[in-house]
Design a protein around this motif. Structure first.
Motif, PDB file in Angstrom:
ATOM      1  N   GLU A  55     -31.089  14.940  38.335  1.00 45.62           N
ATOM      2  CA  GLU A  55     -30.186  16.081  38.512  1.00 45.62           C
ATOM      3  C   GLU A  55     -29.258  16.288  37.320  1.00 45.62           C
ATOM      4  O   GLU A  55     -28.686  17.368  37.144  1.00 45.62           O
ATOM      5  N   ASP A  56     -29.096  15.238  36.480  1.00 54.24           N
ATOM      6  CA  ASP A  56     -28.200  15.339  35.322  1.00 54.24           C
ATOM      7  C   ASP A  56     -28.870  15.962  34.102  1.00 54.24           C
ATOM      8  O   ASP A  56     -28.207  16.275  33.114  1.00 54.24           O
ATOM      9  N   MET A  57     -30.191  16.128  34.143  1.00 48.18           N
ATOM     10  CA  MET A  57     -30.919  16.617  32.976  1.00 48.18           C
ATOM     11  C   MET A  57     -30.762  18.133  32.823  1.00 48.18           C
ATOM     12  O   MET A  57     -30.797  18.868  33.803  1.00 48.18           O
ATOM     13  N   VAL A  58     -30.601  18.565  31.578  1.00 44.09           N
ATOM     14  CA  VAL A  58     -30.463  19.993  31.269  1.00 44.09           C
ATOM     15  C   VAL A  58     -31.528  20.380  30.248  1.00 44.09           C
ATOM     16  O   VAL A  58     -31.618  19.775  29.179  1.00 44.09           O
ATOM     17  N   THR A  59     -32.317  21.384  30.578  1.00 43.57           N
ATOM     18  CA  THR A  59     -33.397  21.844  29.708  1.00 43.57           C
ATOM     19  C   THR A  59     -33.318  23.355  29.564  1.00 43.57           C
ATOM     20  O   THR A  59     -33.154  24.070  30.558  1.00 43.57           O
ATOM     21  N   GLU A  60     -33.419  23.845  28.330  1.00 46.53           N
ATOM     22  CA  GLU A  60     -33.448  25.284  28.067  1.00 46.53           C
ATOM     23  C   GLU A  60     -34.893  25.711  27.823  1.00 46.53           C
ATOM     24  O   GLU A  60     -35.628  25.053  27.082  1.00 46.53           O
ATOM     25  N   VAL A  61     -35.293  26.813  28.427  1.00 45.08           N
ATOM     26  CA  VAL A  61     -36.648  27.345  28.254  1.00 45.08           C
ATOM     27  C   VAL A  61     -36.551  28.709  27.591  1.00 45.08           C
ATOM     28  O   VAL A  61     -35.781  29.575  28.039  1.00 45.08           O
ATOM     29  N   TYR A  62     -37.329  28.907  26.511  1.00 43.86           N
ATOM     30  CA  TYR A  62     -37.288  30.148  25.734  1.00 43.86           C
ATOM     31  C   TYR A  62     -38.663  30.821  25.708  1.00 43.86           C
ATOM     32  O   TYR A  62     -39.671  30.161  25.446  1.00 43.86           O
ATOM     33  N   PHE A  63     -38.678  32.122  25.982  1.00 44.35           N
ATOM     34  CA  PHE A  63     -39.875  32.939  25.852  1.00 44.35           C
ATOM     35  C   PHE A  63     -39.609  33.967  24.740  1.00 44.35           C
ATOM     36  O   PHE A  63     -38.863  34.933  24.960  1.00 44.35           O
ATOM     37  N   PRO A  64     -40.167  33.807  23.532  1.00 44.32           N
ATOM     38  CA  PRO A  64     -39.993  34.831  22.501  1.00 44.32           C
ATOM     39  C   PRO A  64     -40.637  36.155  22.931  1.00 44.32           C
ATOM     40  O   PRO A  64     -41.795  36.181  23.334  1.00 44.32           O
ATOM     41  N   VAL A  65     -39.864  37.246  22.848  1.00 41.97           N
ATOM     42  CA  VAL A  65     -40.350  38.524  23.380  1.00 41.97           C
ATOM     43  C   VAL A  65     -40.022  39.683  22.444  1.00 41.97           C
ATOM     44  O   VAL A  65     -39.233  39.549  21.511  1.00 41.97           O
ATOM     45  N   GLU A 106     -38.847  43.733  33.075  1.00 41.73           N
ATOM     46  CA  GLU A 106     -37.907  44.369  32.158  1.00 41.73           C
ATOM     47  C   GLU A 106     -38.580  45.106  31.008  1.00 41.73           C
ATOM     48  O   GLU A 106     -37.909  45.644  30.122  1.00 41.73           O
ATOM     49  N   GLY A 107     -39.904  45.122  30.993  1.00 43.20           N
ATOM     50  CA  GLY A 107     -40.614  45.900  29.980  1.00 43.20           C
ATOM     51  C   GLY A 107     -40.763  45.207  28.632  1.00 43.20           C
ATOM     52  O   GLY A 107     -40.836  45.877  27.595  1.00 43.20           O
ATOM     53  N   TYR A 108     -40.818  43.881  28.636  1.00 42.04           N
ATOM     54  CA  TYR A 108     -41.025  43.118  27.400  1.00 42.04           C
ATOM     55  C   TYR A 108     -42.427  42.515  27.396  1.00 42.04           C
ATOM     56  O   TYR A 108     -43.145  42.565  28.400  1.00 42.04           O
ATOM     57  N   GLU A 109     -42.791  41.931  26.272  1.00 38.38           N
ATOM     58  CA  GLU A 109     -44.040  41.181  26.182  1.00 38.38           C
ATOM     59  C   GLU A 109     -43.833  39.958  25.304  1.00 38.38           C
ATOM     60  O   GLU A 109     -42.971  39.944  24.414  1.00 38.38           O
ATOM     61  N   LEU A 110     -44.613  38.913  25.579  1.00 39.58           N
ATOM     62  CA  LEU A 110     -44.509  37.684  24.803  1.00 39.58           C
ATOM     63  C   LEU A 110     -45.090  37.887  23.417  1.00 39.58           C
ATOM     64  O   LEU A 110     -46.133  38.525  23.251  1.00 39.58           O
ATOM     65  N   VAL A 111     -44.424  37.316  22.396  1.00 35.82           N
ATOM     66  CA  VAL A 111     -44.907  37.463  21.023  1.00 35.82           C
ATOM     67  C   VAL A 111     -45.216  36.119  20.367  1.00 35.82           C
ATOM     68  O   VAL A 111     -45.934  36.073  19.363  1.00 35.82           O
ATOM     69  N   LYS A 112     -44.677  35.030  20.901  1.00 35.57           N
ATOM     70  CA  LYS A 112     -44.956  33.692  20.356  1.00 35.57           C
ATOM     71  C   LYS A 112     -45.011  32.696  21.504  1.00 35.57           C
ATOM     72  O   LYS A 112     -44.739  33.027  22.664  1.00 35.57           O
ATOM     73  N   SER A 113     -45.340  31.469  21.167  1.00 34.59           N
ATOM     74  CA  SER A 113     -45.466  30.422  22.177  1.00 34.59           C
ATOM     75  C   SER A 113     -44.111  30.082  22.790  1.00 34.59           C
ATOM     76  O   SER A 113     -43.109  29.998  22.070  1.00 34.59           O
ATOM     77  N   PRO A 114     -44.060  29.858  24.104  1.00 36.80           N
ATOM     78  CA  PRO A 114     -42.801  29.444  24.744  1.00 36.80           C
ATOM     79  C   PRO A 114     -42.436  28.021  24.327  1.00 36.80           C
ATOM     80  O   PRO A 114     -43.301  27.239  23.925  1.00 36.80           O
ATOM     81  N   TYR A 115     -41.156  27.709  24.418  1.00 38.39           N
ATOM     82  CA  TYR A 115     -40.743  26.345  24.070  1.00 38.39           C
ATOM     83  C   TYR A 115     -39.559  25.890  24.913  1.00 38.39           C
ATOM     84  O   TYR A 115     -38.857  26.708  25.521  1.00 38.39           O
ATOM     85  N   GLU A 116     -39.407  24.579  24.958  1.00 34.23           N
ATOM     86  CA  GLU A 116     -38.323  23.956  25.723  1.00 34.23           C
ATOM     87  C   GLU A 116     -37.419  23.179  24.780  1.00 34.23           C
ATOM     88  O   GLU A 116     -37.907  22.518  23.844  1.00 34.23           O
ATOM     89  N   VAL A 117     -36.136  23.226  25.019  1.00 34.49           N
ATOM     90  CA  VAL A 117     -35.158  22.448  24.254  1.00 34.49           C
ATOM     91  C   VAL A 117     -34.468  21.496  25.239  1.00 34.49           C
ATOM     92  O   VAL A 117     -33.922  21.933  26.253  1.00 34.49           O
ATOM     93  N   TYR A 118     -34.537  20.206  24.928  1.00 31.71           N
ATOM     94  CA  TYR A 118     -33.991  19.193  25.831  1.00 31.71           C
ATOM     95  C   TYR A 118     -32.538  18.914  25.459  1.00 31.71           C
ATOM     96  O   TYR A 118     -32.248  18.078  24.607  1.00 31.71           O
ATOM     97  N   VAL A 119     -31.630  19.631  26.113  1.00 32.60           N
ATOM     98  CA  VAL A 119     -30.204  19.484  25.847  1.00 32.60           C
ATOM     99  C   VAL A 119     -29.744  18.081  26.198  1.00 32.60           C
ATOM    100  O   VAL A 119     -28.933  17.469  25.502  1.00 32.60           O
ATOM    101  N   SER A 178     -41.449  26.544  38.085  1.00 31.00           N
ATOM    102  CA  SER A 178     -40.805  27.678  38.754  1.00 31.00           C
ATOM    103  C   SER A 178     -40.055  28.548  37.745  1.00 31.00           C
ATOM    104  O   SER A 178     -40.066  29.783  37.839  1.00 31.00           O
ATOM    105  N   VAL A 179     -39.412  27.909  36.774  1.00 30.62           N
ATOM    106  CA  VAL A 179     -38.660  28.644  35.758  1.00 30.62           C
ATOM    107  C   VAL A 179     -39.615  29.458  34.889  1.00 30.62           C
ATOM    108  O   VAL A 179     -39.332  30.619  34.549  1.00 30.62           O
ATOM    109  N   TYR A 180     -40.749  28.885  34.535  1.00 32.40           N
ATOM    110  CA  TYR A 180     -41.746  29.619  33.749  1.00 32.40           C
ATOM    111  C   TYR A 180     -42.227  30.851  34.518  1.00 32.40           C
ATOM    112  O   TYR A 180     -42.391  31.938  33.948  1.00 32.40           O
ATOM    113  N   ALA A 181     -42.457  30.678  35.822  1.00 31.01           N
ATOM    114  CA  ALA A 181     -42.899  31.810  36.641  1.00 31.01           C
ATOM    115  C   ALA A 181     -41.830  32.894  36.688  1.00 31.01           C
ATOM    116  O   ALA A 181     -42.125  34.094  36.576  1.00 31.01           O
ATOM    117  N   LYS A 182     -40.572  32.480  36.855  1.00 32.61           N
ATOM    118  CA  LYS A 182     -39.473  33.439  36.912  1.00 32.61           C
ATOM    119  C   LYS A 182     -39.317  34.181  35.585  1.00 32.61           C
ATOM    120  O   LYS A 182     -39.120  35.411  35.559  1.00 32.61           O
TER     121      LYS A 182
END
Length: 274
Positions: A261-271, A238-251, A226-230
């Motif tokens: 419910e305690d897990m925290v993950t950051e998702v990054y889309f380079p744009v 917002e008028g951006y485009e992807l420039v590199k592969s997306p990645y996840e950081v497991y905080v 769902s987060v990837y879709a959002k």
């Protein structure tokens, strides 16, 4: 001796299934009449058939059951205990997944009864535009089937942490996964497991920094889709485009989280701006 019909009736296994078990080498008739072709089973085979039935009830495949039956007698009890423990963990994981599904389904039903859209939760996913710094990452890149992700995380991150300890590298960040495949393929996806370290050694590479659309997931990894879709929707809107592969950081280390419910993950889309 018991006829195949008697054996079938006692063990509650059809004669068709018994013939199939014979074909695959699971349990053979003790005797076959060469003239009539009638199959007969001995009384001692009842115990073996009952064990097969029990293992089937534990959701073992026929191949797994055959391997269990072929265990050497002097080690069979110990190995069977180990196999049962592993299967119990698998079943417990499935039960946990079903419980999470039921919980989510109940929330959806409650929202629908209140006139709230099932997909309204997407509106609560926040997206930020951030500038990330360059990182020197220790990495391993593999083709991973979707079914192997859970095991792969532990396996490959374990190897990276082992290298960090062996070579006394300085850890600067938590584990991350970079997804390079242009499309999803259940048969295999180009997946890079990485950890940010200070030293440049064999097995490290530069991960450039830059502008990223970022979202934070608090909860089960099942929410990531769902987060990837959002994020993708936000990038387009917002008028951006992807420039590199997306990645996840497991905080949060999933092994340290007592509940999803305690897990925290950051998702990054380079744009970049179009």
């Amino acid at each position: 001796m018991l006829s195949i019909g008697e054996f079938s009736k006692i063990c509650e296994v059809s004669t068709k299934t018994l013939r199939y078990y014979d074909e695959v080498g699971l349990i053979h008739p003790d005797e076959i009449n060469p003239e009539s072709g009638y199959r007969y089973y001995s009384i001692r085979q009842l115990k073996k058939m009952l064990l097969i039935n029990r293992l089937k009830s534990y959701h073992f495949s026929l191949e797994e059951i055959k391997a269990i039956l072929e265990l050497e007698e002097d080690q069979s009890e110990e190995k069977l205990c180990s196999v049962l423990n592993r299967k119990r963990r698998e079943i417990q994981e499935k039960l946990n997944a079903y419980e999470r599904t039921l919980k989510q389904m109940s929330k959806d039903i409650l929202n629908l009864e209140k006139g709230i859209s099932v997909m309204s939760y997407l509106d609560n996913i926040e997206v930020q535009l951030v500038e990330t710094q360059p990182m020197n990452i220790l990495y391993m890149r593999q083709m991973m089937r979707s079914d192997d992700y859970a095991a792969g995380y532990g396996k490959y991150f374990g190897r990276l942490y082992e290298k960090i300890a062996t070579e006394k590298l300085t850890l600067l960040g938590t584990p991350m996964t970079i997804y390079h495949s242009p499309e999803y393929n259940p048969a295999g996806n180009d997946t890079e497991f990485a950890i940010w370290v200070e030293e440049t050694v064999k097995g490290t590479r530069d991960l450039p920094g830059g502008l990223c659309a970022k979202s934070v997931v608090k909860g089960s990894y099942s929410e990531l889709t769902s987060v990837y879709a959002k994020l993708r929707e936000w990038v387009e809107h917002e008028g951006y485009e992807l420039v590199k592969s997306p990645y996840e950081v497991y905080v949060t280390d999933p092994n340290q989280a007592t509940v999803p419910e305690d897990m925290v993950t950051e998702v990054y889309f380079p744009v970049k701006k179009k």
